[in-house]
Structures are given as structure tokens and as C-alpha cells.
Design a protein around this motif. Structure first.
Motif, short mmCIF file in Angstrom:
data_model
loop_
_atom_site.label_atom_id
_atom_site.label_comp_id
_atom_site.label_asym_id
_atom_site.label_seq_id
_atom_site.Cartn_x
_atom_site.Cartn_y
_atom_site.Cartn_z
N UNK A 153 0.83 -1.20 0.00
CA UNK A 153 0.00 0.00 0.00
C UNK A 153 0.87 1.25 0.00
N UNK A 154 0.28 2.38 -0.40
CA UNK A 154 1.02 3.64 -0.40
C UNK A 154 1.29 4.08 1.03
N UNK A 155 2.48 4.65 1.23
CA UNK A 155 2.93 5.07 2.56
C UNK A 155 2.54 6.53 2.80
N UNK A 156 1.86 6.77 3.94
CA UNK A 156 1.45 8.14 4.29
C UNK A 156 2.28 8.70 5.45
N UNK A 157 3.21 7.89 5.95
CA UNK A 157 3.95 8.31 7.14
C UNK A 157 5.07 9.30 6.81
N UNK A 158 5.54 9.31 5.55
CA UNK A 158 6.64 10.20 5.18
C UNK A 158 6.17 11.65 5.20
N UNK A 159 6.94 12.49 5.88
CA UNK A 159 6.56 13.90 6.03
C UNK A 159 7.12 14.72 4.86
N UNK A 160 6.52 14.50 3.70
CA UNK A 160 6.93 15.23 2.50
C UNK A 160 5.71 15.92 1.92
N UNK A 161 5.80 17.22 1.75
CA UNK A 161 4.68 17.97 1.18
C UNK A 161 4.52 17.63 -0.30
N UNK A 162 3.30 17.68 -0.81
CA UNK A 162 3.10 17.46 -2.24
C UNK A 162 3.79 18.55 -3.04
N UNK A 163 4.15 18.26 -4.28
CA UNK A 163 4.87 19.26 -5.09
C UNK A 163 3.96 20.41 -5.47
N UNK A 164 4.55 21.55 -5.75
CA UNK A 164 3.75 22.73 -6.09
C UNK A 164 3.18 22.64 -7.51
N UNK A 165 2.13 23.40 -7.71
CA UNK A 165 1.57 23.59 -9.04
C UNK A 165 1.61 25.10 -9.31
N UNK A 166 2.30 25.56 -10.32
CA UNK A 166 2.97 24.80 -11.38
C UNK A 166 4.27 24.17 -10.91
N UNK A 167 4.71 23.17 -11.63
CA UNK A 167 5.95 22.48 -11.26
C UNK A 167 7.16 23.40 -11.44
#
Length: 665
Positions: free
Chosen positions: A114-128
Motif C-alpha cells: 500500500x502507499x505510505x502516508x507516514x513520510x513527512x513530505x509535502x506534495x509538489x507545487x503547481x505549477x511544477x
């Protein structure tokens, strides 16, 4: 180009892909969203992976279908796709869409469930990238944004945008893996482009379809009772998409065909996955599945997948119609199905209708004339047919294939050394490429690993099988035919034949006496025991053909019948026949009803001796009586060899010509 986050963790998101999104909702409670995009050829080669590129692991178990489908046929890739297609200047080049599943990857590089949600990484910005005005349009309150486990999926109506973090997500091909690997080989191999595509080739865009297995993208599967993990769903998709694709050989085609009765029956004989043991199934870890070969007399194999398929087909002995529009041939085919797979002399059925009724009502017109060809068992009748196999054949087949002493010895050794469920079995389930990777990794830590964990066991099991008929495919087929006579053909009709336990006891006795060695001697005779039956008199090599199989089967039958008759006569206080009288007994037509097939077995074996090579150089000068005496002498000695009770007395039983005569009582 990759972006690096300034947050607590780091991410390595790829450049956005743009395309269209859709969803399959063809079943109640199931919704499968997808994203269709065009990828520049270099990006596709760099960012998309095949199953063999997933990090090798000894922790993974594989089902039979998965074993076949994940291994890349390098020869096919190079010869057929690269040389025969991509490099052919006259060919119009086009590939269907490659189907990809985004799979979660752990810190060790291995696929997660399953996908891991524990990593404290913000989603990338839009626009890239702030300099990309087109991508900035996706930062809009009307878009739907799904961020999960290293994936960012943005949609607006049918339009969509996809990115993933290559450190946390693998984009794995579940359909088109040979095409994808061919593109990589085409670019990277020094024989072809040597790492750089030509300018015109770099303009190519590859259609890619991404299956999105996460609720945030609209995925749902409330019907599923199977493995609901990302890895489990990906495997199911992999199987479904590939089972009708071009396969490497006939063995793979058979075992991937869910509509094949033979393939379905074979699966009932095997454990469901590698690294799994069971008392009532052949362990897949010890089965030869890698090649399109029926032999299992070398290495560590207990049996061969191809051989098992041939074995099942032979014992079912179905009669497919040569002309599927010829009614009589079809009805004969259906009769053969019911005879083999009907339970308790019944017929196979579906929803209360027999197969014959189904054919008459659905394949014929109102006058009873065929209007639709009938070539195989309809899919809705397969379950009934397979249940028939499980009842009529599977129990006694597995008894022979697992409990016959030489097979039991291999299994005992394998279990004592944890070969089936441990490192050995897990290693043998790997693709050739992954075996090489694991071998290098383990040897780097322990130089004796390969010799100790793999080669030593392979060599020891191979030595256990040396010169043993039990591990020759032709012998096992004959042995199973004997089992069928006892447990299926005549089970309710002839108590003289005993049961499968009697057959097993009989075979074990022959094995213990070393009679089932290919190089077994025949006492008082120069030529070895199996000469003229299954080996050539000159070089003692095994002849592999139907005639030889019939001779082995005939010899096993006469040995077994002789053993049973001796036991019955002893129990009844009757006189035990001499070896020549017993030979005459089984050659008499009046006894074939009591001992089914005995006269045919006698005739087949006699014919094997009645050749010039047997009589020698002076054969033209010999009288018919002399030849008959030579055959009877060796034939009766051969019969006695399989009957220890008689064989021990053979030197004391000097019989006259009168004693050789036997009344047909």
C-alpha cells in the motif's frame, strides 16, 4: 528535470504528464480509473519499468501464472521486436499503448502493498516550474487534486495531469513489457543505438495508459474477496492482460489459458504459489516450469509442468472432433468427457443441463442439425468437469506422484533442508536476471552462499535421481496408466486388481530391489534387464517413443498382475505358477477378462523381442521353434525379475515342455 522539496523530507517528482482520464465501471461496485498520455520515447524508456526491474527479493512468493508472465524473453525482444521490427526500414512502426500501474516503493526499493502516508513530505507545487504558464493553469479551484504516497493526480473534466516521486513510486508495465524492454534495448544496446537515439527517432511519442489504484482517484472495488493490496491488484491485472498476449512457448500458452481443461486440472495438482508446501499437492518450488521441456531427470526437479500437462491430457483421453460441425464426432467427444469426468457415472452439467442437452439445444437447429461449431468444453461447464477430475483422478494421481518411494525421498530431503519454503525455493522462483542479481549480492556477503544454499542441494537431488526410471517422463506416464486401470477403468469391476495402495506397495518393492534402475541387470543374462523393452541393445540408450512407453506399461502391468495373482493364489492355498506357466497364463485370451489387457501386454512385449537384433547374426539359420524358445526364455526371466517370490525360486523350478502347457481354465 526533477524538483527537490525544501521540506523535512526530499522528493524526486518527475516532470508532469498531460492527457485524458477515464474510468471503467462495467461491474457493480467496481470502478477502475485510468490516465492516458503520450510520453516522449526517452522519457518512457527512463521512467517506466518492467517487472524484472523491480528489485529482486527472496521474500516474494509467486503464483504459477506470475512465474510465466514476469520473465522477459530476451531473444524474442532482440530478434523479433528490435531486429525484425524496429530496425526494418520498410516497416511502419507503431505500438499499442503500454499499460502501467503506479506501485508504492519502500526505502529498500522493494514493492509495498500500500502507499505510505507516514513520510513527512509535502506534495509538489503547481505549477511544477514558475516559468511554465501552461502548467500554472492546473492551479485552479475547479480542478480536483489527489496527492497520495508520492503521486499527484490533477483532473478537470476529461483532462488530467500526473506526476510521481521516483523515490517512492515505481511505474511498472503490466501490459507491453516486451515492447518497453525492446525500446530500451534498441536505445541502450551497443549493437543498435549505443545509448542515444537518432534525432528523428527522438520525436517518437509512446501512448501510455496508467491504471490508478487509489480511492482518491476514483478507484473502488467492493466486490473483491481476493488480495486487495496494490501489489495484489497489479498482479491480477498483469495476469488478465497477458494471458491472451503472444507467449514464448506452448507450455505458457497452456497454463495461462483459463479456458483449457487440461491446464485447470494441472493446477489442482500444484501448490498455489512458490515457497509453499502442502501434503496433498506437488510443491511448485520443485517443479520445472521455466522451459518448454517435459524432462525432470536432472537438477532438483520433482516433476515438469509440461509433463504434467501431457500426463493429464493422456489420462483424460478426450476425443475432440476433427470436424466441429460433424454431429456424431461432437457427440462422441461429449461422451468421452462424461466418461472421464462425470461423477459416479453421471454427466457433467451446468444449471441442471447436461453438456449433451446444451449442445443439442444451443448448437443445433430445430431439426437437430449443427449450426455452430463445437470445439471445446464450454466455459460454463468447466467447473463441473474440473470437479470430476478432482474426484476421479486427482487423489490417486497425487498418491503416485508424491508417495512413490523415490519421490518421497526427494520430498523428505527437501523438507529436512527447508528447500521448498526457504531460500532455495524462493531463489529458484526468480527470473534469470533476478537470480543473477541475488547471487551477486549474497556472494558479496558470503562467498560460499551459492555453493552451500543452491548448488549443493541441486547436485544432491540430481544424484538421488541418477539412473532411476522413476524420474524418466516416459516411465512415469506408463506408471500413471497402470494407476488408471486400477483406480478408474476397472475399479468397480475387478477386485483382483486391488487399489492404488497395492500399486504403490508393488512399485516400492521394485524400487527397493533396484529393478527400476535403468542399468538394472537380469540375472544369468548378458544383456541388461531393460534391453529390448526400453533401451537399445547396442548402446543401452533409452528410446523415447510411444512404442517404448507401451512396452514399459505392458511390463509394469504383467509384473503387477503377476504379483497380485501370486498373493491371491497364496491366500487361497493354490499352487504358485512357475515363471513360464505364468507367462503362458497372461498370454491366454480366456484370462484377459480377469486380468484386463494382459494379452495385449504379452503381445506387445513379445513383439519387442521378436526382432533380428535379439536373435543375432545366425537368425536366418534358426528354426521358428528355436526363436520362440529364445523369446520365451528371456521373457519369462524378465517376468520373474519383477516377482521376487518367483524369482527366488526360479533356479529350482526346472519345468518341462509339458509343464509349460497351460489349460485355459
Amino acid at each position: 528535470m526533477f524538483l527537490f522539496s525544501n521540506n523535512e523530507g526530499k522528493a524526486r517528482f518527475n516532470k508532469p504528464l498531460y492527457g485524458l482520464t477515464g474510468i471503467y465501471t462495467l461491474s457493480e461496485g467496481i470502478a477502475l480509473p485510468y490516465f492516458l498520455s503520450l510520453m516522449e520515447i526517452n522519457r518512457a524508456i527512463d521512467e517506466l519499468k518492467i517487472a524484472e526491474q523491480i528489485p529482486a527479493s527472496l521474500d516474494t512468493k509467486w503464483s504459477l501464472k506470475e512465474l510465466f508472465q514476469r520473465e522477459i524473453d530476451e531473444k524474442r525482444v532482440e530478434d523479433e521486436i528490435v531486429k525484425g521490427y524496429l530496425l526494418d526500414p520498410k516497416k511502419l512502426k507503431f505500438f499499442n499503448a503500454i499499460t502501467i500501474v503506479l506501485m508504492p516503493k519502500g526505502a529498500d526499493g522493494k514493492i509495498q502493498n500500500n502507499f505510505d502516508y507516514s513520510t513527512n513530505i509535502d506534495p509538489p507545487p503547481i505549477p511544477w516550474d514558475g516559468t511554465d504558464p501552461d502548467d500554472a493553469q492546473w492551479n485552479n479551484p475547479q480542478t480536483k487534486v489527489a496527492n497520495f504516497g508520492g503521486v499527484q493526480f490533477v483532473s478537470y473534466g476529461l483532462s488530467a495531469r500526473l506526476r510521481w516521486d521516483e523515490d517512492r513510486v515505481l511505474a511498472v508495465a503490466v501490459d507491453g513489457q516486451h515492447r518497453l524492454w525492446a525500446l530500451r534495448t534498441f536505445r541502450e544496446d551497443q549493437k543498435f543505438r549505443g545509448g542515444t537515439l537518432r534525432t528523428v527517432e527522438q520525436q517518437t511519442k509512446i501512448p501510455v495508459l496508467f491504471v490508478l489504484l487509489h480511492p482518491n482517484t476514483g478507484f473502488q472495488n467492493v466486490q473483491s474477496e481476493a488480495d486487495y493490496s496494490i501489489r495484489g491488484i497489479a498482479r491480477e491485472l498483469f495476469t488478465d492482460l497477458n494471458k491472451n498476449a503472444k507467449t514464448v512457448d506452448k507450455a505458457r500458452e497452456l497454463i495461462l489459458d483459463d479456458k483449457s481443461l487440461s491446464a485447470q486440472c494441472v493446477r489442482t495438482l500444484l501448490t498455489k504459489s512458490t515457497a509453499q508446501d502442502a501434503k496433498d499437492r506437488l510443491p511448485l518450488s520443485l517443479i520445472r516450469w521455466q522451459e518448454n521441456l517435459n524432462r525432470f531427470d536432472s537438477s532438483y526437479y520433482l516433476n515438469s509442468l509440461v509433463h504434467l500437462d501431457l500426463l493429464v491430457s493422456a489420462i483424460l483421453d478426450l476425443k475432440p472432433p476433427r470436424d466441429p460441425m460433424e454431429k456424431k464426432q461432437v457427440l462422441d467427444f461429449i461422451d468421452s468427457i462424461d466418461s472421464a469426468l462425470g461423477i459416479n457415472d453421471g454427466e457433467i452439467h451446468y444449471e441442471g443441463r447436461s453438456l449433451k442437452e446444451y449442445y443439442i439445444e444451443d448448437y443445433c437447429d430445430e431439426d437437430g442439425e449443427p449450426v455452430t461449431p463445437f470445439t471445446r468444453i464450454p466455459e460454463n461447464y468447466l467447473n463441473s468437469a474440473i470437479e470430476g477430475f478432482k474426484i476421479n483422478f486427482r487423489p490417486w494421481m497425487l498418491k503416485l506422484l508424491l508417495d512413490f518411494k523415490p519421490y518421497r525421498e526427494v520430498l523428505t530431503y527437501a523438507r529436512e533442508h527447508n528447500l521448498i519454503e526457504g531460500t532455495f525455493g524462493r531463489f529458484q522462483a526468480q527470473t534469470s536476471k533476478h537470480k543473477g542479481i541475488i547471487r551477486e549480492q549474497e556472494i558479496a556477503r558470503d562467498s560460499d552462499w551459492n555453493k552451500r544454499e543452491i548448488l549443493a542441494h541441486q547436485d544432491y537431488i540430481a544424484s538421488m535421481k541418477d539412473n532411476q526410471w522413476a524420474f524418466k517422463a516416459i516411465f512415469q506416464k506408463a506408471m500413471i496408466r497402470l494407476g488408471k486401470i486400477v483406480e478408474f477403468d476397472y475399479k468397480p469391476k475387478d477386485t483382483n486388481l486391488g487399489n492404488i495402495n497395492d500399486v504403490l506397495k508393488f512399485l516400492d518393492r521394485l524400487y527397493d530391489k533396484n529393478i527400476l534402475r535403468v542399468d538394472a541387470n537380469l540375472p544369468d543374462y548378458t544383456l541388461r534387464l531393460w534391453t529390448f523393452v526400453a533401451t537399445n541393445p547396442g548402446n543401452e540408450k533409452i528410446k523415447v517413443n510411444k512404442v517404448v512407453e507401451d512396452r514399459i506399461f505392458s511390463l509394469l502391468s504383467l509384473w503387477y498382475f503377476g504379483s497380485r495373482k501370486t498373493e491371491i493364489d497364496t491366500a487361497n492355498g493354490s499352487q504358485i505358477l512357475s515363471r513360464r506357466k505364468l507367462l503362458n497364463f497372461f498370454g491366454a485370451d480366456t484370462n484377459k477378462a480377469q486380468w484386463p489387457g494382459c494379452t495385449d501386454a504379452h503381445r506387445i512385449l513379445y513383439k519387442g523381442f521378436d526382432i533380428v537384433t535379439f536373435y543375432g547374426r545366425e537368425h536366418e539359420k534358426m528354426k521358428k521353434e528355436q526363436k520362440e524358445e529364445m523369446v520365451r526364455d528371456r521373457f519369462s526371466a524378465l517376468l520373474a525379475a519383477g516377482l521376487p517370490e518367483l524369482h527366488n525360486q526360479s533356479s529350482l523350478l526346472q519345468v518341462s515342455e509339458e509343464e509349460d502347457e497351460l489349460d485355459s481354465e
